[in-house]
Design an enzyme around this catalytic site. Structure first.
Site, PDB file in Angstrom:
ATOM      1  N   THR A 237       0.826  -1.196   0.000  1.00 27.02           N
ATOM      2  CA  THR A 237       0.000   0.000   0.000  1.00 27.02           C
ATOM      3  C   THR A 237       0.869   1.258   0.000  1.00 27.02           C
ATOM      4  O   THR A 237       1.816   1.358   0.775  1.00 27.02           O
ATOM      5  CB  THR A 237      -0.934   0.013   1.224  1.00 27.02           C
ATOM      6  N   CYS A 320      -4.963  -7.656   5.574  1.00 20.42           N
ATOM      7  CA  CYS A 320      -4.856  -6.245   5.953  1.00 20.42           C
ATOM      8  C   CYS A 320      -5.215  -6.069   7.424  1.00 20.42           C
ATOM      9  O   CYS A 320      -6.318  -6.439   7.857  1.00 20.42           O
ATOM     10  CB  CYS A 320      -5.766  -5.383   5.094  1.00 20.42           C
ATOM     11  N   HIS A 389       1.639 -14.801   5.033  1.00 22.11           N
ATOM     12  CA  HIS A 389       2.527 -13.906   5.773  1.00 22.11           C
ATOM     13  C   HIS A 389       2.655 -14.491   7.175  1.00 22.11           C
ATOM     14  O   HIS A 389       1.647 -14.660   7.861  1.00 22.11           O
ATOM     15  CB  HIS A 389       1.919 -12.504   5.808  1.00 22.11           C
ATOM     16  N   ASN A 421       6.005 -15.533   3.144  1.00 23.49           N
ATOM     17  CA  ASN A 421       6.288 -14.097   3.158  1.00 23.49           C
ATOM     18  C   ASN A 421       6.718 -13.665   4.560  1.00 23.49           C
ATOM     19  O   ASN A 421       6.087 -14.024   5.538  1.00 23.49           O
ATOM     20  CB  ASN A 421       5.029 -13.328   2.721  1.00 23.49           C
ATOM     21  N   GLY A 422       7.826 -12.907   4.607  1.00 25.44           N
ATOM     22  CA  GLY A 422       8.236 -12.314   5.882  1.00 25.44           C
ATOM     23  C   GLY A 422       9.722 -12.367   6.145  1.00 25.44           C
ATOM     24  O   GLY A 422      10.348 -13.429   6.111  1.00 25.44           O
ATOM     25  N   ASP A 423      10.328 -11.188   6.374  1.00 34.32           N
ATOM     26  CA  ASP A 423      11.698 -11.047   6.900  1.00 34.32           C
ATOM     27  C   ASP A 423      12.819 -11.474   5.956  1.00 34.32           C
ATOM     28  O   ASP A 423      13.875 -11.899   6.419  1.00 34.32           O
ATOM     29  CB  ASP A 423      11.847 -11.817   8.233  1.00 34.32           C
ATOM     30  N   ARG A 447       8.925  -5.710   2.572  1.00 34.38           N
ATOM     31  CA  ARG A 447       9.845  -4.706   3.123  1.00 34.38           C
ATOM     32  C   ARG A 447      11.260  -4.858   2.592  1.00 34.38           C
ATOM     33  O   ARG A 447      11.967  -3.874   2.393  1.00 34.38           O
ATOM     34  CB  ARG A 447       9.871  -4.808   4.653  1.00 34.38           C
TER      35      ARG A 447
END
Length: 575
Positions: A237, A320, A389, A421-423, A447
């Protein structure tokens, strides 16, 4: 998984700024630059004392730029050609400027001498309002064109909202009968006591079978996508805009997805929401992510997008965590509303001829993980891919992603494709996660791509890249050019580009150059001590001070206008 400690990123001693010794320099590093960093850190320390729980988003952010209508040119004078006549303004009470020479007298100074759009396309759509227009605007206020380049140019962005479609949506004249009949059918089937006697290929609406033509429309052969071992850029987003996705595509992202679009806003024909499904020609596997809270609007949007856009898949957001979405039953809220989720997935996937996918979290609460019970059902209902996630809504980014749990979920539904998904911030992270979760078919990166978009290249080449400050600045310059193409080269477009650049810089500063690290690779949740870079630009890029981000933007887009204000969307602890 254990809570994150206040981990510190290990920096080589010679680059660390020691507070008692502000005269410390390295390779001619300016003393003033060090002082600024120290002042910034002291200010942050004071701020953290007064507000120790900085979380989530700055919800009351002011607009970065307010355009004065009285200083803007009327659309009727934007594109006056030397050979043509000036069109008349269609509005009786128009507040814009109608004399090209009057506008040019008060127009802000050009940012640059060359207009990228004019050079590439042969015509600048912003005409005399272009802030780079010195080579295509005459002193008399005419907009020059290059006809040969115009003929050569082919539009590279699709899925643009057409005015005829917008009017239909605004007047509620769009025919959604197909979506409505599918949802009614699925609701009937779910509640029917004669479920076993109903054929999978039959639609029931109000107890009657629909006509044969409608059935053919609703049940088409699905497009196939090979999901195996792809690198998927997360739908982000605000920062996952089209120019940013182009940057990531250039570094090797395989799959891209538009920012989360609200179903209600798409159905209303809102331009800002439809902008989220625009697709650049470089995006070879591209999907739109939608968010809704009931089967009717989700299925209507599925029909709407299928009939009016070119997409490879549609993704349903079930992760979300934002209160505004969650409290209305959308995003993570759908995980506790299984009947609505079941009807939504069954209806949309039946109607679509492209894959219908979903992105989920482990659950709403940290101590009540439920994804492993829901994901198998989702594949039964018709999803083609699930991305998990590895955090709950409650955890946000204060916990590490649980890849062991991702493996549990992926293994339970194999061979159905699940992405983790993640890190992930390095190719070492990628290999480690893939080793822990060996049953997943691919990874999604969010990220990590914001902090260093070349992560996709690192993973594919399996090496760590030490990107210099000059190379990083060239990436920003490329993003700026993409932004001016996408949002326009007039003042409004320049300030839109600046705003999204600043939002991205609120993540980019977290990157620590490899040559400065004591023990590479950098970990995503470790903060470095205050340090200076190997040159002034690298030091500037490491600053967490908004004023320094604005300074970088001015190096690319010229001085900010009077009254300019910027606050990043995300606060401190979404590090």
């Amino acid at each position: 998984m254990s809570n994150l400690s206040s981990g510190v990123c290990a920096i080589k001693a010679k680059f660390i700024v020691h507070k008692p010794d502000i005269i410390l320099k390295n390779d001619g590093q300016a003393e003033s630059s060090l002082k600024r960093k120290l002042e910034r850190e002291e200010n942050e320390d004071e701020s953290s004392k007064s507000n120790s729980k900085k979380r989530g988003q700055n919800k009351a952010r002011p607009k970065t730029f307010q355009d004065d209508k009285q200083n803007k040119p009327c659309p009727s004078i934007i594109d006056i050609r030397i050979t043509g006549e000036q069109p008349k303004c269609q509005y009786t009470n128009c507040k814009f400027i109608h004399n090209p020479l009057d506008y040019l007298k008060m127009k802000p100074k050009d940012i640059g001498e060359k207009c990228l759009l004019f050079d590439v396309r042969g015509k600048c759509p912003r005409g005399i309002a272009c802030r780079f227009g010195s080579d295509h605007i005459t002193p008399e206020g005419f907009n020059l064109t290059n006809e040969s380049k115009i003929k050569e140019w082919k539009e590279d962005t699709i899925n643009v909202l057409q005015s005829s479609l917008q009017i239909k949506l605004q007047k509620k004249k769009y025919d959604f009968s197909i979506a409505e009949s599918v949802v009614k059918s699925m609701d009937s089937r779910r509640h029917s006591e004669k479920l076993d006697s109903v054929s999978d290929n039959t639609i029931i609406t109000s107890g009657a079978i629909t006509n044969e033509d409608e059935i053919k429309l609703q049940f088409r052969e699905k497009k196939k996508i090979d999901w195996c071992d792809k690198l998927y850029l997360s739908p982000l987003t605000t920062v996952g805009n089209l120019p940013f996705r182009r940057i990531c595509k250039g570094f090797g992202a395989d799959i891209t997805c538009g920012e989360m679009a609200l179903c209600e806003s798409l159905l209303k024909g809102l331009k800002q929401e439809w902008a989220l499904v625009k697709r650049h020609e470089s995006e070879k596997i591209f999907g739109a992510q939608i968010c809704g809270n009931n089967a009717y609007i989700i299925t209507k949007v599925a029909q709407l997008l299928q009939e009016n856009t070119e997409l490879d898949f549609i993704d349903l957001n079930l992760g979300c965590p934002i209160d505004l979405i969650y409290k209305k039953g959308g995003g993570c809220g759908m995980l506790h509303r299984l009947p609505a989720l079941e009807t939504s997935i069954k209806s949309a996937s039946k109607l679509l001829s492209i894959p219908f996918t979903a992105k989920v979290r482990t659950g709403v609460y940290q101590d009540k993980r439920i994804a492993h019970t829901i994901i198998p059902k989702m594949f039964e209902w018709g999803v083609s891919l699930v991305t998990l996630h590895g955090r709950s809504r409650e955890a946000r980014y204060t916990k590490s992603a649980d890849w062991e749990y991702i493996e549990t979920c992926a293994k339970a539904v194999a061979p159905h494709p699940v992405y983790g998904n993640g890190d992930i911030l390095s190719y070492e992270d990628y290999l480690l996660k893939k080793e822990v979760a060996s049953s997943i078919q691919g990874v999604m990166i969010g990220r990590g791509a914001l902090i260093k978009p070349w992560i996709f290249t690192e993973i594919k080449e399996q090496k760590t890249l030490d990107i210099s400050s000059k190379e990083r600045f060239e990436i920003l310059k490329k993003f700026t050019n993409y932004g001016l193409e996408h949002w326009g080269s007039d003042t409004q477009g320049v300030e839109n580009t600046r705003r999204f650049l600043l939002e991205w810089l609120s993540f980019l500063y977290r990157y620590v150059p490899v040559g400065i690290l004591e023990r590479p690779p950098q970990k995503i949740n470790e903060r470095p001590p205050t340090y200076f870079g190997r040159d002034d630009l690298e030091t500037l890029m490491a600053s967490s001070n908004c004023a320094d981000w604005v300074k970088i933007s001015e190096m690319l887009l010229g001085p900010v206008p009077d009254g300019f204000i910027f606050l990043p969307k995300h606060k401190a602890n979404s590090y």
